[in-house]
Write a protein that holds these residues in place. Structure first.
Motif, mmCIF file in Angstrom:
data_model
loop_
_atom_site.group_PDB
_atom_site.id
_atom_site.type_symbol
_atom_site.label_atom_id
_atom_site.label_comp_id
_atom_site.label_asym_id
_atom_site.label_seq_id
_atom_site.Cartn_x
_atom_site.Cartn_y
_atom_site.Cartn_z
ATOM 1 N N ASP A 1 1.624 8.012 -5.748
ATOM 2 C CA ASP A 1 0.400 8.154 -6.526
ATOM 3 C C ASP A 1 0.100 9.636 -6.782
ATOM 4 O O ASP A 1 -0.002 10.425 -5.840
ATOM 5 C CB ASP A 1 -0.769 7.499 -5.786
ATOM 6 C CG ASP A 1 -2.006 7.456 -6.646
ATOM 7 O OD1 ASP A 1 -2.787 8.435 -6.591
ATOM 8 O OD2 ASP A 1 -2.199 6.460 -7.369
ATOM 9 N N ILE B 1 0.844 -1.202 0.000
ATOM 10 C CA ILE B 1 0.000 0.000 0.000
ATOM 11 C C ILE B 1 0.874 1.245 0.000
ATOM 12 O O ILE B 1 0.697 2.152 -0.824
ATOM 13 C CB ILE B 1 -0.947 0.009 1.228
ATOM 14 C CG1 ILE B 1 -2.007 -1.094 1.107
ATOM 15 C CG2 ILE B 1 -1.617 1.384 1.373
ATOM 16 C CD1 ILE B 1 -2.806 -1.322 2.388
ATOM 17 N N ARG C 1 2.846 2.195 -3.167
ATOM 18 C CA ARG C 1 2.004 2.789 -4.204
ATOM 19 C C ARG C 1 1.482 4.166 -3.781
ATOM 20 O O ARG C 1 1.394 5.081 -4.586
ATOM 21 C CB ARG C 1 0.823 1.880 -4.529
ATOM 22 C CG ARG C 1 1.223 0.634 -5.259
ATOM 23 C CD ARG C 1 -0.001 -0.196 -5.628
ATOM 24 N NE ARG C 1 0.361 -1.254 -6.527
ATOM 25 C CZ ARG C 1 0.546 -1.110 -7.841
ATOM 26 N NH1 ARG C 1 0.400 0.065 -8.392
ATOM 27 N NH2 ARG C 1 0.880 -2.132 -8.595
ATOM 28 N N LEU C 2 1.110 4.277 -2.529
ATOM 29 C CA LEU C 2 0.459 5.479 -2.024
ATOM 30 C C LEU C 2 1.335 6.720 -2.150
ATOM 31 O O LEU C 2 0.893 7.759 -2.647
ATOM 32 C CB LEU C 2 0.084 5.258 -0.554
ATOM 33 C CG LEU C 2 -0.671 6.367 0.144
ATOM 34 C CD1 LEU C 2 -2.041 6.536 -0.466
ATOM 35 C CD2 LEU C 2 -0.786 6.041 1.625
ATOM 36 N N ASP D 1 -8.552 2.215 -4.476
ATOM 37 C CA ASP D 1 -7.943 1.602 -5.655
ATOM 38 C C ASP D 1 -6.535 1.113 -5.328
ATOM 39 O O ASP D 1 -6.155 -0.006 -5.683
ATOM 40 C CB ASP D 1 -7.920 2.605 -6.804
ATOM 41 C CG ASP D 1 -7.455 1.988 -8.105
ATOM 42 O OD1 ASP D 1 -7.890 0.861 -8.421
ATOM 43 O OD2 ASP D 1 -6.658 2.630 -8.807
ATOM 44 N N ILE D 2 -5.765 1.940 -4.625
ATOM 45 C CA ILE D 2 -4.416 1.558 -4.211
ATOM 46 C C ILE D 2 -4.475 0.341 -3.291
ATOM 47 O O ILE D 2 -3.689 -0.597 -3.418
ATOM 48 C CB ILE D 2 -3.707 2.748 -3.531
ATOM 49 C CG1 ILE D 2 -3.390 3.816 -4.573
ATOM 50 C CG2 ILE D 2 -2.452 2.300 -2.779
ATOM 51 C CD1 ILE D 2 -3.000 5.155 -3.994
ATOM 52 N N GLY E 1 -0.865 11.062 -3.417
ATOM 53 C CA GLY E 1 0.422 10.965 -2.737
ATOM 54 C C GLY E 1 0.803 12.225 -1.991
ATOM 55 O O GLY E 1 1.454 12.167 -0.937
ATOM 56 N N PHE F 1 -7.586 5.994 -2.794
ATOM 57 C CA PHE F 1 -6.971 5.173 -1.760
ATOM 58 C C PHE F 1 -7.478 3.740 -1.845
ATOM 59 O O PHE F 1 -6.706 2.788 -1.747
ATOM 60 C CB PHE F 1 -7.224 5.739 -0.362
ATOM 61 C CG PHE F 1 -6.566 4.937 0.722
ATOM 62 C CD1 PHE F 1 -5.230 5.150 1.037
ATOM 63 C CD2 PHE F 1 -7.248 3.938 1.399
ATOM 64 C CE1 PHE F 1 -4.588 4.393 2.016
ATOM 65 C CE2 PHE F 1 -6.628 3.175 2.374
ATOM 66 C CZ PHE F 1 -5.293 3.404 2.688
ATOM 67 N N ALA G 1 -2.848 -3.203 -4.100
ATOM 68 C CA ALA G 1 -1.867 -3.729 -3.140
ATOM 69 C C ALA G 1 -2.252 -5.135 -2.687
ATOM 70 O O ALA G 1 -1.377 -5.995 -2.537
ATOM 71 C CB ALA G 1 -1.743 -2.787 -1.947
#
Length: 155
Positions: free
Chosen positions: A50, A43, A46-47, A107-108, A54, A105, A112
């Motif tokens: 993003d 998570i 990626r977060l 989607d992430i 991000g 979030f 993940a």
């Protein structure tokens, strides 16, 4: 399949109830503590990069955020952990999180879980566990620690 999971979270969030934390099946299906930690690392990887959200996360706070997210996922999925972080209204007050940012979030989170090899059934149970938090995260006005305004069809 990812959008089906997202749809389930957004439409069933109002129907979800407080999880039965004496049942650790979801936690075990995540792979226990090592699985939760692996998921959180996916998570966060990626977060923080993003483009959609991000910028909302301070890289200097990543270790603390990681600890709280591991605790929260462990706690909410029945792993027997204590969650020592802020409540969702406290953590998001004044940030004016939009529905689009919340969905980014999610989607992430879903990607993940896929990256971590978590099966779709477990993904849906995890998402259903966290769905009731949606109104506590979206559009929290400064200093208001009450639930967010009701959104048609979601509260």
């Amino acid at each position: 399949m990812r959008w089906l999971s997202l749809w389930l979270v957004l439409t069933l969030g109002a129907c979800a109830t407080e999880p039965e934390r004496t049942d650790d099946r979801v936690y075990r299906d995540l792979g226990g503590q090592p699985g939760v930690e692996r998921l959180v690392d996916h998570i966060l990887d990626r977060l923080y990069v993003d483009a959609r959200i991000g910028f909302l996360f301070d890289p200097d706070n990543r270790p603390h955020f990681r600890e709280r997210l591991v605790e929260q996922i462990c706690f909410e999925t029945g792993g027997g952990c204590s969650y020592t972080g802020l409540t969702m209204p406290e953590a998001h007050a004044g940030q004016e999180i939009s529905a689009a940012e919340f969905e980014a979030f999610l989607d992430i989170f879903i990607v993940a879980m896929e990256d971590a090899g978590i099966d779709y059934g477990t993904q849906n149970r995890v998402l259903a566990t966290f769905a009731p938090m949606r109104p506590d995260i979206i559009q929290q006005p400064p200093g208001d620690d009450t639930a967010a305004p009701e959104l048609p069809g979601l509260n």
